[in-house]
Design an enzyme around this catalytic site. Structure first.
Site, PDB file in Angstrom:
ATOM      1  N   ARG A 174      64.369  42.378 -50.171  1.00 49.45           N
ATOM      2  CA  ARG A 174      62.973  42.749 -49.942  1.00 49.45           C
ATOM      3  C   ARG A 174      62.931  44.251 -49.730  1.00 49.45           C
ATOM      4  O   ARG A 174      63.918  44.863 -49.344  1.00 49.45           O
ATOM      5  CB  ARG A 174      62.403  42.022 -48.721  1.00 49.45           C
ATOM      6  CG  ARG A 174      63.209  42.220 -47.476  1.00 49.45           C
ATOM      7  CD  ARG A 174      62.774  41.383 -46.298  1.00 49.45           C
ATOM      8  NE  ARG A 174      63.446  41.885 -45.102  1.00 49.45           N
ATOM      9  CZ  ARG A 174      62.986  42.856 -44.323  1.00 49.45           C
ATOM     10  NH1 ARG A 174      61.833  43.418 -44.581  1.00 49.45           N
ATOM     11  NH2 ARG A 174      63.667  43.257 -43.274  1.00 49.45           N
ATOM     12  N   ARG A 178      55.426  49.796 -45.509  1.00 45.09           N
ATOM     13  CA  ARG A 178      54.673  49.976 -44.272  1.00 45.09           C
ATOM     14  C   ARG A 178      53.328  50.614 -44.556  1.00 45.09           C
ATOM     15  O   ARG A 178      53.292  51.742 -45.023  1.00 45.09           O
ATOM     16  CB  ARG A 178      55.459  50.918 -43.369  1.00 45.09           C
ATOM     17  CG  ARG A 178      55.947  50.201 -42.167  1.00 45.09           C
ATOM     18  CD  ARG A 178      56.591  51.146 -41.244  1.00 45.09           C
ATOM     19  NE  ARG A 178      57.887  50.588 -40.919  1.00 45.09           N
ATOM     20  CZ  ARG A 178      58.794  51.226 -40.238  1.00 45.09           C
ATOM     21  NH1 ARG A 178      58.574  52.450 -39.826  1.00 45.09           N
ATOM     22  NH2 ARG A 178      59.940  50.660 -39.955  1.00 45.09           N
ATOM     23  N   ARG A 251      83.810  49.512 -50.089  1.00 44.30           N
ATOM     24  CA  ARG A 251      83.411  50.840 -50.551  1.00 44.30           C
ATOM     25  C   ARG A 251      83.801  51.824 -49.454  1.00 44.30           C
ATOM     26  O   ARG A 251      83.796  51.479 -48.273  1.00 44.30           O
ATOM     27  CB  ARG A 251      81.890  50.920 -50.781  1.00 44.30           C
ATOM     28  CG  ARG A 251      81.381  50.112 -51.937  1.00 44.30           C
ATOM     29  CD  ARG A 251      81.715  50.712 -53.294  1.00 44.30           C
ATOM     30  NE  ARG A 251      81.017  51.986 -53.521  1.00 44.30           N
ATOM     31  CZ  ARG A 251      81.439  52.901 -54.391  1.00 44.30           C
ATOM     32  NH1 ARG A 251      82.544  52.732 -55.083  1.00 44.30           N
ATOM     33  NH2 ARG A 251      80.744  54.008 -54.568  1.00 44.30           N
ATOM     34  N   ARG A 282      73.650  61.987 -49.088  1.00 44.06           N
ATOM     35  CA  ARG A 282      72.795  62.588 -48.065  1.00 44.06           C
ATOM     36  C   ARG A 282      73.483  63.758 -47.388  1.00 44.06           C
ATOM     37  O   ARG A 282      74.703  63.908 -47.459  1.00 44.06           O
ATOM     38  CB  ARG A 282      72.344  61.556 -47.029  1.00 44.06           C
ATOM     39  CG  ARG A 282      73.452  60.749 -46.394  1.00 44.06           C
ATOM     40  CD  ARG A 282      72.855  59.639 -45.558  1.00 44.06           C
ATOM     41  NE  ARG A 282      73.843  58.906 -44.799  1.00 44.06           N
ATOM     42  CZ  ARG A 282      73.570  58.049 -43.837  1.00 44.06           C
ATOM     43  NH1 ARG A 282      72.321  57.814 -43.501  1.00 44.06           N
ATOM     44  NH2 ARG A 282      74.517  57.413 -43.187  1.00 44.06           N
ATOM     45  N   GLU A 302      77.666  63.659 -47.469  1.00 46.51           N
ATOM     46  CA  GLU A 302      78.276  62.328 -47.501  1.00 46.51           C
ATOM     47  C   GLU A 302      78.364  61.850 -48.950  1.00 46.51           C
ATOM     48  O   GLU A 302      77.350  61.757 -49.635  1.00 46.51           O
ATOM     49  CB  GLU A 302      77.414  61.379 -46.672  1.00 46.51           C
ATOM     50  CG  GLU A 302      78.003  60.018 -46.455  1.00 46.51           C
ATOM     51  CD  GLU A 302      77.144  59.180 -45.500  1.00 46.51           C
ATOM     52  OE1 GLU A 302      76.748  58.080 -45.917  1.00 46.51           O
ATOM     53  OE2 GLU A 302      76.854  59.626 -44.365  1.00 46.51           O
ATOM     54  N   TYR A 350      79.633  44.019 -42.546  1.00 48.77           N
ATOM     55  CA  TYR A 350      79.057  45.306 -42.166  1.00 48.77           C
ATOM     56  C   TYR A 350      78.225  45.082 -40.909  1.00 48.77           C
ATOM     57  O   TYR A 350      77.274  44.306 -40.912  1.00 48.77           O
ATOM     58  CB  TYR A 350      78.164  45.865 -43.288  1.00 48.77           C
ATOM     59  CG  TYR A 350      77.491  47.144 -42.847  1.00 48.77           C
ATOM     60  CD1 TYR A 350      78.213  48.326 -42.763  1.00 48.77           C
ATOM     61  CD2 TYR A 350      76.158  47.149 -42.440  1.00 48.77           C
ATOM     62  CE1 TYR A 350      77.613  49.493 -42.316  1.00 48.77           C
ATOM     63  CE2 TYR A 350      75.558  48.310 -41.997  1.00 48.77           C
ATOM     64  CZ  TYR A 350      76.296  49.472 -41.937  1.00 48.77           C
ATOM     65  OH  TYR A 350      75.713  50.622 -41.474  1.00 48.77           O
ATOM     66  N   ASP A 352      75.971  46.881 -37.788  1.00 45.33           N
ATOM     67  CA  ASP A 352      75.424  47.997 -37.022  1.00 45.33           C
ATOM     68  C   ASP A 352      76.055  47.942 -35.632  1.00 45.33           C
ATOM     69  O   ASP A 352      76.592  46.910 -35.225  1.00 45.33           O
ATOM     70  CB  ASP A 352      73.895  47.841 -36.885  1.00 45.33           C
ATOM     71  CG  ASP A 352      73.160  48.254 -38.157  1.00 45.33           C
ATOM     72  OD1 ASP A 352      73.735  49.012 -38.960  1.00 45.33           O
ATOM     73  OD2 ASP A 352      72.012  47.814 -38.359  1.00 45.33           O
TER      74      ASP A 352
END
Length: 371
Positions: A174, A178, A251, A282, A302, A350, A352
């Site tokens: 998705r 916003r 990766r 970035r 990066e 992965y 957070d």
């Protein structure tokens, strides 16, 4: 027979290892932490350069909606009120992220939510009845070609090292749109950066714990495993089992840090470069994570990178083949009652930071009793 010296040997001084060590130590257990690097903190380690806390292994922004996790980390550091609001640069044009009313105004000149809805409906009309075969078609179906071409395509292709037409559609399930003028990237209730950087947290967690750095667990495995009743292993699970079921894929990332003789390079902590032709994804300007006013600045470019054994593993490639292989390693792990596997590499997921903490606290509760 040699007596074991420790209740727990913890392999890895990142968040997972540090939490387990802290909680075990608090309960009177004899613990030792080892890490192959020359510093504690794993990938959240910050290096002080020109008075700036540089996120050495990429941007880390703490966010959670779990009050228990927020209260837990606030024992170890005070957090500032940093809000992650990245900016995307596409061929010199700037767009706010995540996709919100500011983004759409810059892209199309739309001023009201209804105008945006109409524009997206118009942009996605051709794809309405199409079953997307790849990521490109999926993204266009969700948001249309303008946003896709400028803000998704190049960035995603760089991240994965593959063309968007060769990537599966499920990577983008998705795309949050916003319809407010809100540049806050995360929806979580709590957000911030620890004042003084992330090292403060890990140093406070490991304050009373024996830590030895520069130790390669695999170079001296038998002796190290024999030194403790149990091992908490936070490294790569396939490496622990000598890759017997094959090598899990990742990766990687490469970072180029640079000190600049100016006080403000880009005016934001994170600027994404979304065109394919620019090799980095970035640029981070670290002082903005802590509202720094130092005379110099440190930036980091990066670069995504292919991963091979020996490189830093960042993002697991959780496709069918790798997940099936990981399931075999999980079966091995379940049979081993001397070793506790914990953390993003041991779990091949992965995470957070807030999820890493939730998971570590669950492991602590299971092994040592509730917090």
């Amino acid at each position: 027979m040699e007596l074991t010296m420790y209740d727990y040997l913890i392999v890895g001084a990142g968040l997972s290892g540090a939490i387990f060590a802290h909680e075990a130590n608090k309960r009177g257990k004899k613990v030792k932490v080892i890490d192959k690097r020359d510093h504690i903190g794993g990938n959240i380690y910050c290096e002080n350069v020109e008075g700036i806390n540089v996120h050495k292994y990429g941007a880390h922004i703490f966010h959670t909606s779990n009050k228990k996790v927020w209260d837990y980390v606030n024992q170890f550091a005070e957090f500032n009120n940093y809000i992650n609001s990245p900016v995307a640069n596409y061929k010199g044009s700037l767009y706010n992220l995540p996709f919100n009313m500011n983004t759409f105004y810059a892209m199309w000149g739309t001023k009201t939510p209804q105008e945006v809805k109409n524009k997206i409906a118009q942009q996605t009309a051709d794809m309405k009845d199409v079953e997307p075969k790849n990521l490109e078609e999926q993204a266009i179906k969700l948001i249309g070609p303008d946003i896709y071409e400028k803000l998704i395509k190049g960035y995603t292709e760089k991240q994965w090292g593959r063309s968007a037409t060769d990537l599966p559609p499920f990577i983008i399930k998705r795309l949050p749109v916003r319809l407010t003028f809100d540049n806050n990237y995360f929806n979580d209730r709590y957000q911030g950066i620890p004042i003084g950087g992330y090292n403060v947290i890990i140093e406070n967690m490991l304050g009373d714990v024996e830590v030895e750095l520069g130790v390669d667990f695999f170079a001296n495995r038998e002796e190290l495993e024999a030194s403790a009743e149990k091992v908490v292993f936070t490294g790569m699970i396939d490496q622990y089992f000598d890759y017997k079921h094959g090598e899990l894929e990742y990766r990687s990332l490469r970072f180029e840090h640079e000190v600049l003789d100016e006080d403000n390079y880009q005016g934001n902590a994170v600027v994404n470069y979304t065109e394919r032709e620019i090799p980095y994804t970035r640029i981070l300007e670290h002082k903005h994570f802590e509202y720094g006013t130092q005379p110099k600045t440190v930036i980091t470019r990066e670069y995504p990178a292919d991963w091979k054994r020996g490189d830093e593993p960042y993002y697991p490639i959780n496709d069918e083949r790798n997940n099936a292989m990981f399931a075999k390693y999980q079966e091995e792990a379940a049979k081993n009652d001397k070793v506790i596997f914990c953390g993003r590499l041991a779990d091949y997921k992965y995470y957070d930071m807030h999820v890493t903490i939730e998971r570590a606290l669950d492991v602590v509760a299971e092994e040592l009793g509730s917090i």
